[in-house]
Motif scaffolding. Structure first.
Motif, PDB file in Angstrom:
ATOM      1  N   GLY A  57      -0.486   0.270   6.080  1.00 53.25           N
ATOM      2  CA  GLY A  57      -1.024   1.172   5.085  1.00 53.25           C
ATOM      3  C   GLY A  57      -0.401   1.045   3.713  1.00 53.25           C
ATOM      4  O   GLY A  57      -0.850   1.698   2.761  1.00 53.25           O
ATOM      5  N   THR A  58       0.632   0.203   3.563  1.00 55.17           N
ATOM      6  CA  THR A  58       1.299   0.076   2.278  1.00 55.17           C
ATOM      7  C   THR A  58       0.356  -0.499   1.217  1.00 55.17           C
ATOM      8  O   THR A  58       0.327  -0.018   0.075  1.00 55.17           O
ATOM      9  CB  THR A  58       2.551  -0.801   2.404  1.00 55.17           C
ATOM     10  OG1 THR A  58       3.471  -0.173   3.308  1.00 55.17           O
ATOM     11  CG2 THR A  58       3.235  -0.985   1.059  1.00 55.17           C
ATOM     12  N   VAL A  59      -0.404  -1.525   1.561  1.00 52.92           N
ATOM     13  CA  VAL A  59      -1.355  -2.097   0.606  1.00 52.92           C
ATOM     14  C   VAL A  59      -2.368  -1.052   0.177  1.00 52.92           C
ATOM     15  O   VAL A  59      -2.608  -0.839  -1.023  1.00 52.92           O
ATOM     16  CB  VAL A  59      -2.060  -3.332   1.204  1.00 52.92           C
ATOM     17  CG1 VAL A  59      -3.246  -3.747   0.335  1.00 52.92           C
ATOM     18  CG2 VAL A  59      -1.091  -4.492   1.339  1.00 52.92           C
ATOM     19  N   ASP A  60      -2.972  -0.366   1.141  1.00 53.46           N
ATOM     20  CA  ASP A  60      -3.990   0.634   0.810  1.00 53.46           C
ATOM     21  C   ASP A  60      -3.404   1.763  -0.028  1.00 53.46           C
ATOM     22  O   ASP A  60      -4.037   2.235  -0.986  1.00 53.46           O
ATOM     23  CB  ASP A  60      -4.608   1.214   2.087  1.00 53.46           C
ATOM     24  CG  ASP A  60      -5.638   0.282   2.702  1.00 53.46           C
ATOM     25  OD1 ASP A  60      -6.135  -0.605   1.995  1.00 53.46           O
ATOM     26  OD2 ASP A  60      -5.952   0.453   3.892  1.00 53.46           O
ATOM     27  N   ALA A  61      -2.190   2.212   0.326  1.00 51.57           N
ATOM     28  CA  ALA A  61      -1.579   3.322  -0.405  1.00 51.57           C
ATOM     29  C   ALA A  61      -1.365   2.963  -1.866  1.00 51.57           C
ATOM     30  O   ALA A  61      -1.693   3.749  -2.771  1.00 51.57           O
ATOM     31  CB  ALA A  61      -0.255   3.718   0.249  1.00 51.57           C
ATOM     32  N   LEU A  62      -0.830   1.791  -2.134  1.00 51.68           N
ATOM     33  CA  LEU A  62      -0.536   1.410  -3.512  1.00 51.68           C
ATOM     34  C   LEU A  62      -1.796   1.075  -4.298  1.00 51.68           C
ATOM     35  O   LEU A  62      -1.930   1.459  -5.460  1.00 51.68           O
ATOM     36  CB  LEU A  62       0.439   0.242  -3.524  1.00 51.68           C
ATOM     37  CG  LEU A  62       1.870   0.600  -3.127  1.00 51.68           C
ATOM     38  CD1 LEU A  62       2.753  -0.641  -3.072  1.00 51.68           C
ATOM     39  CD2 LEU A  62       2.467   1.603  -4.108  1.00 51.68           C
TER      40      LEU A  62
END
Length: 378
Positions: A57-62
């Motif tokens: 989820g890090t890509v989506d969050a940023l």
């Protein structure tokens, strides 16, 4: 007496949850919380900033938080077969990679910490090397010290016969020599971790995380011995000591390997995400922050999203969680005002997962109605 609706017009609420693993993404969690808040405070200002701590989820969050684009490419997966991996490009020119997207546990049919590889992560590093890289190290299926990724970027590993090979967990102990002279380093790299565990020892990568990746006690012992050997060869041939590196145990030693081979900086994942979205400036605008994760417990203190958010603001922070685990009471000393579990009563796991969005909305509504009642009484 003022009505809740009048008070609600003044409310500025920030939603900053992590994903509820196995159920909802962080964006979906934020949407569910917003649904409940609007029932209680329909005119409140709601700002949703889905969070991540370096894992899935890090890509989506940023990309969601600061704007950017998502891209998908084919790379070598953890079981040495092609997989589709996603990365993000941010407006400031940085690229975001999730190890989990190329070497994550959900990509394995049969988890096996001795057999899996980070080679596909290295293929992403090659592709994006001209960018400043943020690399999330959570959710891995691997225990290869990042040697697979390093090999994809030109580092050569040799056994005692002089044969070049790509190490996995099972063959780390066979590394006799490392030649890093041909390594292709990215412009810069920051590895985002949600743990502080060292590479070796009772709290190290093998002992703590390998059992989640299919390792029994015997495999844990083999991995510990092989990792100890590989760390010694890295120190001798690369000139970097990784044995006691704080956070070096992340992702089966991936963080330690990235530090050794690419001079990567290791940083708390949630702090890096909060820095990127400008959290310190945003938080002072909020009356209330709702955060959360699937389970809040004592291990959350190591760098999980709710604690990372609460530690950096004086704004009231309430955690909305799927379950409250052992040691959760300790989070009150780190800025969390209250913890609310969304489970309405005894449920089997399948039902709880299916009802997560509904239960999140109900819990958020109840929190806001309590908040409004307290505000009116003042």
């Amino acid at each position: 007496m003022n009505s809740p609706s009048k008070r609600s017009r003044q409310l500025n609420i920030f939603l900053m949850p992590d994903a509820f693993k196995g159920s909802l993404t962080s964006s979906e969690v934020a949407d569910a919380l917003a649904t409940g808040i609007r029932r209680a405070a329909p005119t409140a200002t709601i700002n949703a900033l889905p969070m991540a701590d370096g894992g899935e989820g890090t890509v989506d969050a940023l990309v969601t938080a600061v704007g950017g684009t998502r891209h998908t490419v084919e790379v070598t997966g953890p079981e040495h077969h092609p997989v589709a991996a996603t990365y993000g490009l941010l407006p400031d020119g940085r690229a975001v990679i999730e190890l989990a997207s190329a070497a994550g546990l959900p990509l394995t049919a049969t988890p096996n910490a001795e057999a899996t590889t980070t080679y596909g992560v290295g293929e992403l590093l090659n592709r994006l090397g001209s960018h400043r890289l943020l690399v999330g190290a959570g959710g891995s299926a691997t225990h290869d010290l990042g040697c697979g990724a390093a090999a994809a970027c030109g580092v050569k590993f040799f056994d005692d016969t002089g044969r070049a090979f790509v190490p996995t967990g099972a063959t780390l102990g066979q590394i006799a020599r490392i030649d890093a002279s041909g390594v292709r380093r990215p412009r810069s790299m920051t590895v985002l971790t949600d743990i502080t565990n060292p590479l070796l020892g009772p709290e190290g990568a093998a002992a703590t995380f390998a059992p989640q990746k299919g390792a029994d006690d015997a495999m844990v012992r083999r991995l510990e011995a092989a990792t100890t050997h590989a760390a010694a060869v890295i120190a001798r041939d690369v000139g970097v000591e990784v044995e006691h590196l704080i956070g070096g145990g992340a992702a089966g030693g991936f963080a330690a390997g990235m530090h050794a081979f690419f001079n990567a900086e290791l940083k708390s994942g949630i702090d890096a995400v909060l820095d990127t979205v400008g959290f310190d400036e945003l938080a002072v605008q909020a009356d209330l922050i709702l955060t959360g994760e699937g389970q809040l417990d004592g291990q959350s203190l190591a760098g999980k999203v709710p604690i990372g958010v609460a530690r950096r603001t004086n704004t009231p922070v309430i955690a909305v969680v799927g379950a409250i685990g052992p040691g959760a009471h300790e989070v009150y000393e780190h800025g969390i005002m209250a913890i609310h579990s969304i489970t309405p009563g005894p449920q089997d796991l399948d039902t709880a997962l299916a009802d997560t969005a509904q239960n999140l909305a109900t819990t958020a509504e109840n929190i806001l109605r309590t908040w409004l009642a307290a505000s009116v009484s003042r």
